[in-house]
Scaffold this active site. Structure first.
Site, PDB file in Angstrom:
ATOM      1  N   ASN A  49     -15.069 -34.646   5.351  1.00  0.00           N
ATOM      2  CA  ASN A  49     -14.130 -34.576   6.466  1.00  0.00           C
ATOM      3  C   ASN A  49     -14.898 -34.149   7.718  1.00  0.00           C
ATOM      4  O   ASN A  49     -15.157 -32.975   7.942  1.00  0.00           O
ATOM      5  CB  ASN A  49     -13.020 -33.576   6.140  1.00  0.00           C
ATOM      6  CG  ASN A  49     -11.904 -33.649   7.159  1.00  0.00           C
ATOM      7  OD1 ASN A  49     -12.129 -34.000   8.315  1.00  0.00           O
ATOM      8  ND2 ASN A  49     -10.702 -33.307   6.736  1.00  0.00           N
ATOM      9  N   ASP A  50     -15.255 -35.136   8.516  1.00  0.00           N
ATOM     10  CA  ASP A  50     -16.037 -34.888   9.727  1.00  0.00           C
ATOM     11  C   ASP A  50     -15.364 -33.884  10.652  1.00  0.00           C
ATOM     12  O   ASP A  50     -15.988 -33.365  11.577  1.00  0.00           O
ATOM     13  CB  ASP A  50     -16.191 -36.199  10.511  1.00  0.00           C
ATOM     14  CG  ASP A  50     -17.355 -37.032  10.013  1.00  0.00           C
ATOM     15  OD1 ASP A  50     -18.343 -36.451   9.555  1.00  0.00           O
ATOM     16  OD2 ASP A  50     -17.262 -38.272  10.087  1.00  0.00           O
ATOM     17  N   CYS A  51     -14.087 -33.682  10.450  1.00  0.00           N
ATOM     18  CA  CYS A  51     -13.323 -32.826  11.362  1.00  0.00           C
ATOM     19  C   CYS A  51     -13.094 -31.435  10.800  1.00  0.00           C
ATOM     20  O   CYS A  51     -12.402 -30.632  11.422  1.00  0.00           O
ATOM     21  CB  CYS A  51     -11.986 -33.489  11.668  1.00  0.00           C
ATOM     22  SG  CYS A  51     -12.205 -35.118  12.359  1.00  0.00           S
ATOM     23  N   ASN A  69     -14.703 -28.571  10.823  1.00  0.00           N
ATOM     24  CA  ASN A  69     -15.898 -28.013  11.485  1.00  0.00           C
ATOM     25  C   ASN A  69     -15.821 -26.490  11.450  1.00  0.00           C
ATOM     26  O   ASN A  69     -15.393 -25.856  12.407  1.00  0.00           O
ATOM     27  CB  ASN A  69     -15.983 -28.517  12.928  1.00  0.00           C
ATOM     28  CG  ASN A  69     -15.686 -29.995  13.050  1.00  0.00           C
ATOM     29  OD1 ASN A  69     -14.740 -30.395  13.721  1.00  0.00           O
ATOM     30  ND2 ASN A  69     -16.474 -30.822  12.387  1.00  0.00           N
TER      31      ASN A  69
END
Ligand code: BGC
Ligand code: NOJ
Length: 812
Positions: free
Chosen positions: A484-486, A488
């Site tokens: 999940n690139d998001c 963070n």
């Protein structure tokens, strides 16, 4: 019944669009290697060679008004009426319209006042050119005198600077015109050694190559002055905006038909062979290509070759069941989309502008499992390219540029799931091909010559990267993000000008751990162990197994929230994805991966986790990524909480990771749930095309979730890991045909109402015809198998010699 804009034609392997006014442009892709095009159902779109950013051939304006302006246009002037075969850009009402999107070709047909214009668009195999074969037919009993104008607008090569550097761009444009060929040669004089051309196989009565002359400065594509007046300007572009337009006067007798072949091509010359004479480009290669495509018969033969290429690709796996929607998904559209994601990664679609992302490390590894059965040689090359962007410590560049094959410094590394995907991809390749020689290939780090280690060693350091980066609970540290690139967790950004992807304002002392990576590590780590054993590297297998066992213990101890798996620990070591959280209490990623890996299966954890997913995440249109959606910005979580509730990674139906839950369901043998989930997001089962909005024949990355304003609305179609993951899921885990090192394992997990189906599978040179019978409405567990009439024990069909034909009957 909801309005339909088109329908499938399975026999032709086409989707037929019958109304040009689709709720969003419904596009297709042309080209199989190097030369590519995107084409909408009204002929909008653009072409590029190799790299959508650096070698953009024709110009396209994203997010323009009106939508989808610019493309491959033919204007027909019949008396005072001007119309286009694809309705746009003039939007003159047509008497008939049909667009057929097929396997790497599109044909668009329009009829108006007794004239039929049909254009077939495709890129011949091994050719750096797009063919547009236009057939004009006069269906009246009178002579028709038509004026025909073609139109393409050149891009000044770099799609990014083409849109911004006008102080330069408006002075650099250059063309050459020779007969019916218009050459685009901007910047060829200096550092470029490439040009493009647009030709027609007939004598023209005029042309244009300067946009302003052709359109008129204040006119749009829908009202070119030259066309409206029926008079080309014979303009030669000097700077400003070069275009290419042919003008032909055509007379058709009653019933007469005429074919014209237009070719849009691209050439790269050797640096010392650039010129024919001073200032005149060397056209030899263009002429060669044109001579291969100068008659309709030659073009038809090329088209046949393209269709045969697809026949071959689609013969490798096919299914026949009682459900035509399942069959068309598996046999045609899912495989096609997988091939498109192989070719384009995440670079160019109607949602990806071709100038943003290059090839993703994790994306490309996942895409591999979708096409490796079709083009194993190119999968091999792709693996080496990807692995060459790895760092010596096992970390990886998150992306690389296809033209240079170099890692992108702009985004860098630090996504701690990336390394494990290499193991995932390589094992998928090995199971399909049995090509273990790839493991001995010397592969550099960060493309630095002299740094090579074998691909096998790259796998070892990938595995070790996880165990060298464990957090306080013995779980993998997340780094910038995991899948999940998001998510963070080290970003802590308060500055809207910072990129969530690259900013890490806190890392030192971070306790941010990912249960998604933990599940992936167990799942793909086992692949690594299996591979080591297969190679006789037992000591290494034992070493790795020890770490996997430890990870399982850590997950069970620290990753379980009581009813489901936690998602992560944040920077401070606080739970994410727990019932204790205010929002974002449960997530797909960890529950998908940990159940896929069967963590705590015996103890009932998988059952509980999957039941919780059903309860909290399932919805009418698919499984949402998390719940409850985030309704405010959480600085400690980053981009995920930046999206409005129900969209993208914030509780959207991320079609890419629904398969993880589906596979999880197959691990516990729940075929009914697995198939229900699979159908929910599968395009062939879409009920309302208007609501869904994007193409009904391919998966989109995201469908708006239950918390969104318009649940069920699709976005970001085509270039998504959804294609490969659904392919992997339906073929290997639901239909249950699994390639292994030693043969094909048959292990279906299906809906009890599926009484029988037949799969034809080519595998390592042999053809297997596999009949699955389910007389008692079971969901899984093969009771008996016969191979060529003989019962075998177990469910592994051994390898057979090349060209053998193997008949299998399996009873559930
Ligand atoms: C998107 C992700 C994507 C990432 C790529 C984010 O804004 O939500 O889906 O992977 O950008 O950089
Ligand atoms: C799209 C990206 O291409 C992929 O790499 C990522 O895993 C998903 N978005 C989820 O963030």
């Amino acid at each position: 019944m909801a309005k339909e804009y088109g329908h499938y034609d399975d026999a032709a392997r086409e989707y037929v669009i019958t109304d040009p006014c689709t709720p969003w442009p419904w596009i297709n892709y042309l080209g199989t290697e190097d030369f590519f095009g995107l084409i909408s159902n009204t002929a909008g779109g653009y072409s590029f060679c190799k790299d959508a950013k650096f070698r953009r051939i024709t110009r396209y304006r994203y997010n323009g008004v009106p939508m989808d302006a610019g493309g491959r246009y033919f204007y027909i002037k019949d008396g005072d009426t001007v119309w286009n075969p694809g309705w746009k850009p003039c939007k003159t009402p047509l008497d008939f319209y049909e667009c057929r999107h097929g396997m790497n070709y599109t044909s668009i047909e329009g009829r108006k006042d007794g004239v039929t214009a049909k254009v077939l668009f495709f890129v011949p195999l091994m050719t750096w050119a797009e063919v547009q074969k236009l057939t004009l037919t006069n269906t009246t009993d009178k002579v028709k005198k038509l004026k025909l104008f073609s139109f393409q607008e050149w891009c000044l090569w770099n799609a990014s600077t083409d849109m911004e550097n006008f102080q330069r761009n408006f002075s650099t444009g250059e063309v050459e015109i020779e007969g019916s060929v218009i050459y685009h040669k901007t910047e060829y004089k200096e550092r470029r050694n490439h040009y493009a051309y647009y030709s027609v196989n007939a004598t023209v009565q005029g042309f244009d190559s300067d946009r302003e002359s052709f359109l008129g400065l204040y006119n749009g594509f829908d009202a070119p002055q030259a066309v409206l007046e029926g008079k080309p300007r014979n303009s030669v572009a000097h700077g400003w905006s070069p275009i290419a337009s042919h003008y032909l006067e055509i007379e058709l007798k009653p019933g007469e038909s005429r074919d014209l072949v237009f070719v849009l091509g691209y050439v790269e010359n050797a640096q010392d062979d650039k010129w024919e004479s001073k200032g005149v480009i060397n056209k030899r290669m263009a002429r060669e290509t044109l001579s291969r495509l100068d008659t309709a018969a030659k073009v038809d033969a090329e088209f046949k070759r393209l269709c045969q290429y697809w026949d071959n690709l689609l013969q490798i796996f096919s299914v026949k069941s009682a459900d035509e929607r399942l069959d068309r998904t598996v046999n045609i559209w899912n495989q096609y989309q997988c091939m498109i994601t192989f070719c384009f990664s995440r670079s160019a679609s109607f949602f990806e502008s071709g100038i943003g992302r290059g090839m993703g490390f994790r994306d490309s590894n996942q895409d591999l499992i979708g096409f490796v059965h079709q083009i194993p040689e190119r999968a091999r090359e792709r693996i080496i390219d990807i692995a060459s962007t790895q760092f010596a410590d096992g970390g990886c560049y998150h992306q690389y540029q296809p033209l240079t094959k170099r890692g992108n410094d702009g985004i860098g590394g630090g996504f701690n799931d990336d390394p494990m995907w290499l193991i995932f991809g390589v094992c998928g390749y090995l199971r399909e091909t049995g090509d273990f020689s790839i493991l001995d290939e010397p592969v550099p780090f960060d493309n630095v010559p002299g740094s090579e280690k074998s691909l096998f060693e790259h796998l070892t350091i990938s595995f070790d990267h996880v165990i060298n980066n464990l957090g306080p609970h013995g779980l993998p540290l997340i780094g910038r993000a995991d899948w999940n690139d998001c998510m963070n967790l080290n970003c802590f950004s308060n500055d809207p000008d910072e990129s969530f992807q690259t900013t890490e304002n806190k890392t030192e002392g971070s306790k941010a751990e990912s249960l998604m990576i933990a599940g992936l590590f167990v799942f793909s780590g086992r692949d690594y162990v299996e591979l080591c054993r297969h190679l006789g590297r037992n000591a290494e297998a034992d070493r790795a197994q020890k770490y996997i066992d430890e990870m399982v213990v850590s997950v069970e101890k620290y990753g379980w929230d009581g009813e489901w798996f936690l998602r992560a620990y944040d920077y401070f070591g606080r739970k994410v994805g727990s019932k204790e959280n205010e929002e974002g209490q449960i997530f797909i990623e960890s529950n998908g991966w940990c159940t896929m890996a069967g963590i705590g299966l015996k103890e009932g954890l998988c059952d509980k986790a999957l039941d919780s997913v059903k309860e909290h995440l399932d919805s009418e249109h698919g499984i949402v990524l998390n719940n409850p959606a985030f309704t405010r910005y959480y600085i400690e979580y980053g981009e995920i909480s930046s999206y409005p509730a129900g969209y993208k990674e914030n509780a959207g139906i991320f079609c890419h990771n629904n398969p993880w839950v589906i596979i999880g369901e197959t691990v516990r043998g729940n075929g009914k749930a697995a198939m229900e989930y699979w159908r929910k997001i599968c395009p062939a089962y879409i009920k309302d095309q208007t609501l869904h909005k994007v193409e009904p024949y391919v998966y989109s990355q995201m469908v708006a979730g239950k918390d969104a304003f318009r649940p069920g609305e699709g976005k970001n179609s085509w270039l998504t890991g959804t294609a490969a993951w659904n392919w992997y899921t339906i073929t290997q885990f639901i239909l249950g045909i699994k390639p292994t090192y030693n043969g094909l394992e048959i292990d279906p997990c299906i809906s009890p109402d599926m009484k029988e189906y037949k799969v034809t599978r080519k595998f390592r040179g042999a053809t297997y015809e596999i009949e699955i019978k389910n007389p008692n409405g079971a969901t899984h567990g093969i009771k008996s198998i016969s191979v060529n009439g003989k019962e075998i024990t177990g469910n592994l069909i051994p390898l057979f010699e090349e060209d053998s034909f193997v008949k299998i009957t399996a009873i559930l």
